[in-house]
Design an enzyme around this catalytic site. Structure first.
Site, PDB file in Angstrom:
ATOM      1  N   ALA A  65       0.860  -1.183   0.000  1.00  0.00           N
ATOM      2  CA  ALA A  65       0.000   0.000   0.000  1.00  0.00           C
ATOM      3  C   ALA A  65       0.897   1.235   0.000  1.00  0.00           C
ATOM      4  O   ALA A  65       2.065   1.176   0.403  1.00  0.00           O
ATOM      5  CB  ALA A  65      -0.899  -0.016   1.230  1.00  0.00           C
ATOM      6  N   GLY A 110       0.622  -5.116   0.932  1.00  0.00           N
ATOM      7  CA  GLY A 110      -0.612  -5.215   0.153  1.00  0.00           C
ATOM      8  C   GLY A 110      -0.413  -5.956  -1.166  1.00  0.00           C
ATOM      9  O   GLY A 110      -1.375  -6.497  -1.724  1.00  0.00           O
ATOM     10  N   GLU A 113      -0.576  -9.530  -0.304  1.00  0.00           N
ATOM     11  CA  GLU A 113      -1.986  -9.772   0.036  1.00  0.00           C
ATOM     12  C   GLU A 113      -2.855  -9.843  -1.221  1.00  0.00           C
ATOM     13  O   GLU A 113      -3.782 -10.649  -1.298  1.00  0.00           O
ATOM     14  CB  GLU A 113      -2.470  -8.670   0.996  1.00  0.00           C
ATOM     15  CG  GLU A 113      -1.826  -8.814   2.374  1.00  0.00           C
ATOM     16  CD  GLU A 113      -1.971  -7.589   3.275  1.00  0.00           C
ATOM     17  OE1 GLU A 113      -1.824  -6.454   2.776  1.00  0.00           O
ATOM     18  OE2 GLU A 113      -2.236  -7.759   4.477  1.00  0.00           O
ATOM     19  N   GLU A 133       5.061  -4.942   7.121  1.00  0.00           N
ATOM     20  CA  GLU A 133       4.295  -3.916   7.847  1.00  0.00           C
ATOM     21  C   GLU A 133       4.831  -3.605   9.236  1.00  0.00           C
ATOM     22  O   GLU A 133       4.866  -2.448   9.644  1.00  0.00           O
ATOM     23  CB  GLU A 133       2.822  -4.327   7.955  1.00  0.00           C
ATOM     24  CG  GLU A 133       2.034  -4.186   6.659  1.00  0.00           C
ATOM     25  CD  GLU A 133       2.064  -5.428   5.797  1.00  0.00           C
ATOM     26  OE1 GLU A 133       2.917  -6.316   6.035  1.00  0.00           O
ATOM     27  OE2 GLU A 133       1.225  -5.524   4.888  1.00  0.00           O
TER      28      GLU A 133
HETATM   29  C1  HXC Z   1       4.861   4.360  -1.724  1.00  0.00           C
HETATM   30  C2  HXC Z   1       6.673   3.364  -2.708  1.00  0.00           C
HETATM   31  C3  HXC Z   1       6.377   2.135  -2.092  1.00  0.00           C
HETATM   32  C4  HXC Z   1       5.212   2.080  -1.263  1.00  0.00           C
HETATM   33  C5  HXC Z   1       8.160   1.872  -3.260  1.00  0.00           C
HETATM   34  N1  HXC Z   1       7.795   3.158  -3.419  1.00  0.00           N
HETATM   35  N2  HXC Z   1       7.309   1.231  -2.464  1.00  0.00           N
HETATM   36  N3  HXC Z   1       5.930   4.460  -2.520  1.00  0.00           N
HETATM   37  N4  HXC Z   1       4.514   3.225  -1.114  1.00  0.00           N
HETATM   38  N5  HXC Z   1       4.809   0.959  -0.692  1.00  0.00           N
HETATM   39  C6  HXC Z   1       8.456   4.177  -4.215  1.00  0.00           C
HETATM   40  C7  HXC Z   1       9.727   4.698  -3.553  1.00  0.00           C
HETATM   41  O1  HXC Z   1       9.425   5.668  -2.589  1.00  0.00           O
HETATM   42  C8  HXC Z   1      10.462   5.266  -4.737  1.00  0.00           C
HETATM   43  O2  HXC Z   1       9.924   6.513  -5.066  1.00  0.00           O
HETATM   44  C9  HXC Z   1      10.103   4.317  -5.862  1.00  0.00           C
HETATM   45  O3  HXC Z   1       8.908   3.653  -5.445  1.00  0.00           O
HETATM   46  C10 HXC Z   1      11.169   3.272  -6.108  1.00  0.00           C
HETATM   47  O4  HXC Z   1      11.442   2.624  -4.879  1.00  0.00           O
HETATM   48  P1  HXC Z   1      12.905   2.423  -4.276  1.00  0.00           P
HETATM   49  O5  HXC Z   1      12.757   2.243  -2.822  1.00  0.00           O
HETATM   50  O6  HXC Z   1      13.806   3.517  -4.758  1.00  0.00           O
HETATM   51  O7  HXC Z   1      13.327   1.091  -5.010  1.00  0.00           O
HETATM   52  P2  HXC Z   1      14.360  -0.024  -4.478  1.00  0.00           P
HETATM   53  O8  HXC Z   1      15.571   0.630  -3.853  1.00  0.00           O
HETATM   54  O9  HXC Z   1      14.561  -0.954  -5.632  1.00  0.00           O
HETATM   55  O10 HXC Z   1      13.602  -0.776  -3.299  1.00  0.00           O
HETATM   56  C11 HXC Z   1      12.469  -1.544  -3.579  1.00  0.00           C
HETATM   57  C12 HXC Z   1      11.714  -1.873  -2.271  1.00  0.00           C
HETATM   58  C13 HXC Z   1      11.420  -0.570  -1.485  1.00  0.00           C
HETATM   59  C14 HXC Z   1      12.556  -2.826  -1.408  1.00  0.00           C
HETATM   60  C15 HXC Z   1      10.429  -2.591  -2.669  1.00  0.00           C
HETATM   61  O11 HXC Z   1      10.820   0.383  -2.394  1.00  0.00           O
HETATM   62  C16 HXC Z   1      10.511  -0.758  -0.342  1.00  0.00           C
HETATM   63  O12 HXC Z   1      10.907  -1.275   0.712  1.00  0.00           O
HETATM   64  N6  HXC Z   1       9.250  -0.333  -0.505  1.00  0.00           N
HETATM   65  C17 HXC Z   1       8.258  -0.398   0.575  1.00  0.00           C
HETATM   66  C18 HXC Z   1       7.770  -1.814   0.767  1.00  0.00           C
HETATM   67  C19 HXC Z   1       6.807  -1.920   1.901  1.00  0.00           C
HETATM   68  O13 HXC Z   1       7.125  -1.642   3.077  1.00  0.00           O
HETATM   69  N7  HXC Z   1       5.574  -2.330   1.596  1.00  0.00           N
HETATM   70  C20 HXC Z   1       4.517  -2.492   2.594  1.00  0.00           C
HETATM   71  C21 HXC Z   1       3.720  -1.213   2.735  1.00  0.00           C
HETATM   72  S1  HXC Z   1       2.543  -1.366   4.018  1.00  0.00           S
HETATM   73  P3  HXC Z   1      10.863   7.773  -5.461  1.00  0.00           P
HETATM   74  O14 HXC Z   1       9.877   8.882  -5.633  1.00  0.00           O
HETATM   75  O15 HXC Z   1      11.828   7.941  -4.351  1.00  0.00           O
HETATM   76  O16 HXC Z   1      11.512   7.328  -6.740  1.00  0.00           O
HETATM   77  C22 HXC Z   1       1.275  -2.213   3.321  1.00  0.00           C
HETATM   78  C23 HXC Z   1       0.056  -2.338   4.208  1.00  0.00           C
HETATM   79  C24 HXC Z   1      -1.100  -2.978   3.474  1.00  0.00           C
HETATM   80  O17 HXC Z   1       1.340  -2.677   2.239  1.00  0.00           O
HETATM   81  C25 HXC Z   1      -2.380  -2.894   4.284  1.00  0.00           C
HETATM   82  C26 HXC Z   1      -2.919  -1.518   4.418  1.00  0.00           C
HETATM   83  C27 HXC Z   1      -4.205  -1.479   5.215  1.00  0.00           C
END
Ligand code: HXC
Length: 259
Positions: A65, A110, A113, A133
């Site tokens: 998400a 997400g 999921e 998360e």
């Molecule tokens: C918003 C995101 C994002 C996310 C990546 N991006 N994941 N933006 N939400 N979940 C964006 C980054 O900010 C970045 O934007 C661009 O995508 C590229 O990501 P990088 O981090 O530069 O890429 P990389 O170094 O290859 O790393 C990939 C990655 C990392 C390991 C997947 O992006 C990451 O850890 N993302 C978050 C993963 C995460 O925690 N997901 C769970 C979210 S909570 P810019 O603008 O800087 O280029 C969830 C809850 C669900 O899902 C339920 C809700 C109720």
């Protein structure tokens, strides 16, 4: 229907849905989930779609998400966001058509999921799965605490969720999270081949099988058996059953009408 974050392409009887927000690794913002909600409603009503494949554009399936959007939510807003995603993913899970997640890259939070709300998961060997998360100070919120434990068992689900570590596609297949792993080049082809294998069968029987399996997972074996018997019996009122058994006995291929 046109979408900002979803691309759709029909190949024969299979709809391919590509989640397309590559600048944020296809992270699910509210607008994207609303589009998914509308598309799922459309798929449900379209009997020309026998099966659906979900995949992601670029190097990610769905990286979770949208963290930017979630960062400012208060408690009530967080609850509403979780409930909305849960509702949409449940709608996806209960689509009559079989669904396949073709996981091309990151399937995190997400994203994992979303893949778990599909019936079948095929992964590229570049894919990474995880529920990160707790590292963000939240629990999984789009069904991860429920579906992961059902798919891989309680202990493995707790390990994945508590540690917030990513697992490879090979590990995912070994714990039953993923059905099979392929190279990135043939991922979509593999998903389409499996979809074609599904599509050539009697679709009433396919859909009733899905209902029986899913309903059975929520109940005891006696009730599950009763559901199976009801679905099985229903098949004998279809033209497809008559045609397929006639064709077998005459050493012919059946022509299904889905009637
Ligand atoms: C918003 C995101 C994002 C996310 C990546 N991006 N994941 N933006 N939400 N979940 C964006 C980054 O900010 C970045 O934007 C661009 O995508 C590229 O990501 P990088 O981090 O530069 O890429 P990389 O170094 O290859 O790393 C990939 C990655 C990392 C390991 C997947 O992006 C990451 O850890 N993302 C978050 C993963 C995460 O925690 N997901 C769970 C979210 S909570 P810019 O603008 O800087 O280029 C969830 C809850 C669900 O899902 C339920 C809700 C109720």
């Amino acid at each position: 229907m046109t979408y900002e974050f979803l691309k759709t392409e029909k190949q024969e009887k299979t709809l391919i849905v590509t989640i397309s927000r590559p600048s944020a690794l296809n992270a699910l913002n509210l607008a994207l989930i609303k589009e998914l909600d509308a598309l799922i409603d459309h798929i449900k009503e379209d009997d020309s779609i026998y099966s659906v494949i979900f995949t992601g554009e670029g190097k990610s399936f769905v990286a979770g998400a949208d963290i930017g959007e979630m960062s400012v939510l208060n408690g009530m807003e967080g609850k509403a966001w979780g409930e909305f995603g849960l509702k949409v993913f449940r709608k996806l899970e209960t689509l009559p058509q079989p669904t396949i997640a073709a996981v091309n890259g990151f399937a995190l939070g997400g994203g994992c999921e979303l893949a778990m709300a599909c019936d079948i998961r095929i992964a590229s060997d570049k894919a990474k799965f995880g529920q990160p998360e707790v590292g963000l100070g939240i629990t999984p919120g789009f069904g991860g605490t429920q579906r992961l434990a059902k798919l891989v068992g309680v202990a493995k689900a707790k390990e994945i969720i508590f540690t917030a570590t990513m697992i490879t596609a090979a590990e995912a297949v070994s714990i039953g999270l993923v059905n099979k792993v392929t190279t990135p080049e043939i991922l979509l082809e593999e998903a389409l081949t499996m979809a074609a294998q599904i599509n050539r069968n009697g679709q009433i029987a396919v859909r009733l099988s899905k209902r029986a399996i899913d309903a059975g997972l929520e109940t005891d074996i006696e009730t599950g058996g009763a559901i199976e018997a009801a679905m099985f019996g229903l098949c004998f009122s279809t033209e497809d059953q008559k045609e397929a058994m006639r064709a077998f006995l005459n050493k012919e291929a059946p022509t299904f009408k889905n009637k």
